[in-house]
Design an enzyme around this catalytic site. Structure first.
Site, short mmCIF file in Angstrom:
data_model
loop_
_atom_site.label_atom_id
_atom_site.label_comp_id
_atom_site.label_asym_id
_atom_site.label_seq_id
_atom_site.Cartn_x
_atom_site.Cartn_y
_atom_site.Cartn_z
N ASP A 185 42.88 45.77 45.04
CA ASP A 185 41.83 46.26 45.94
C ASP A 185 42.22 47.60 46.58
O ASP A 185 41.36 48.42 46.89
CB ASP A 185 41.48 45.22 47.01
N GLU A 206 41.34 51.46 56.65
CA GLU A 206 41.53 50.40 55.66
C GLU A 206 42.69 50.73 54.73
O GLU A 206 43.48 49.86 54.39
CB GLU A 206 40.23 50.27 54.87
N GLU A 209 29.52 46.29 49.98
CA GLU A 209 30.01 45.87 51.30
C GLU A 209 29.56 44.45 51.63
O GLU A 209 30.32 43.64 52.17
CB GLU A 209 29.50 46.83 52.39
N GLU A 269 31.78 42.56 40.90
CA GLU A 269 32.47 41.84 41.97
C GLU A 269 33.04 40.51 41.46
O GLU A 269 34.16 40.13 41.79
CB GLU A 269 31.55 41.61 43.17
#
Ligand code: HMH
Length: 221
Positions: free
Chosen positions: A47, A88, A140, A210
């Site tokens: 990620d 992040e 998101e 995803e």
């Protein structure tokens, strides 16, 4: 067809794939406390690479908002998202250090490469703002819904993973996703049918990517 609230219409229409992306076995394993920490470390490293590609995608949406939007508040939502990505990336670095994950040595897996390439295709100036903001919302929203599930009452998420889940599962992130959804809905409500179709196809592709992304950590052969 009624075009306002298009996202809600699509969520109903594509409920199964949306659920596949937001209630993936990897997420369910975090929620029920059976998660394999090696799987979590895999997700963390992959990620981090994804987020590095996601930042330029968000920048491309910012450019489109600046050029194509008639509402100045939209640009500000996107800009705040870029600021959060800075945080992040710092979080990924400190989290990786805690888990002993060497980020410089992480090799992007195929699903990640495919997803990053897809993001790159969406950065093209030929991709309409409406299509890009729909993809942005979906990317998101999947994380928000997934990690919020791990924080619900009764979840047995291991203490070491709660902070990660709170990054995307917190109420503030939920509000931000609602803002993105409103922006997307507003533009989908006034876009020509061919762009509407492109946005729907793009949304489905995000959901598929995803699922494949979660599969890297859990359950993929
Ligand atoms: C794969 N999807 C993936 N990674 C993320 N960090 C997000 C969505 C949300 O930002």
């Amino acid at each position: 067809m009624e075009k306002s609230g298009m996202i809600d219409t699509w969520m109903r229409k594509h409920r199964l794939i949306y659920t596949g992306a937001t209630k993936h076995p990897f997420i369910l394993s975090i929620r029920d406390g059976t998660v394999d920490f090696e799987a979590f470390k895999t997700w963390l490293g992959q990620d981090y690479i994804f987020v590095r590609a996601f930042a330029p995608f968000v920048a491309s949406v910012l450019i489109k908002a600046w050029k194509e939007s008639d509402d100045s508040s939209e640009m500000e939502v996107i800009l705040s998202s870029m600021a959060s990505l800075n945080d992040e990336i710092a979080w990924f670095k400190s989290e990786a250090a805690k888990w002993g994950v060497q980020l410089s040595e992480v090799v992007p897996q195929k699903a990640n490469q495919d997803y990053c390439r897809f993001l790159e295709s969406l950065m093209s100036p030929d991709v309409e703002y409406t299509v890009a903001i729909t993809a942005f919302w979906a990317i998101e929203a999947v994380y928000q819904a997934s990690f919020a599930l791990c924080l619900e009452d009764g979840s047995k998420t291991p203490a070491k993973l709660r902070e990660a889940c709170r990054r995307w599962g917190n109420d503030g992130f939920g509000q931000y996703c609602n803002s993105l959804q409103k922006i997307a809905n507003r533009h989908l409500g006034k876009t020509p049918d061919d762009v509407l179709t492109k946005a729907e196809v793009t949304l489905l592709r995000v959901l598929e990517h995803e699922v494949e992304f979660w599969n890297m950590s859990h359950g993929a052969a």
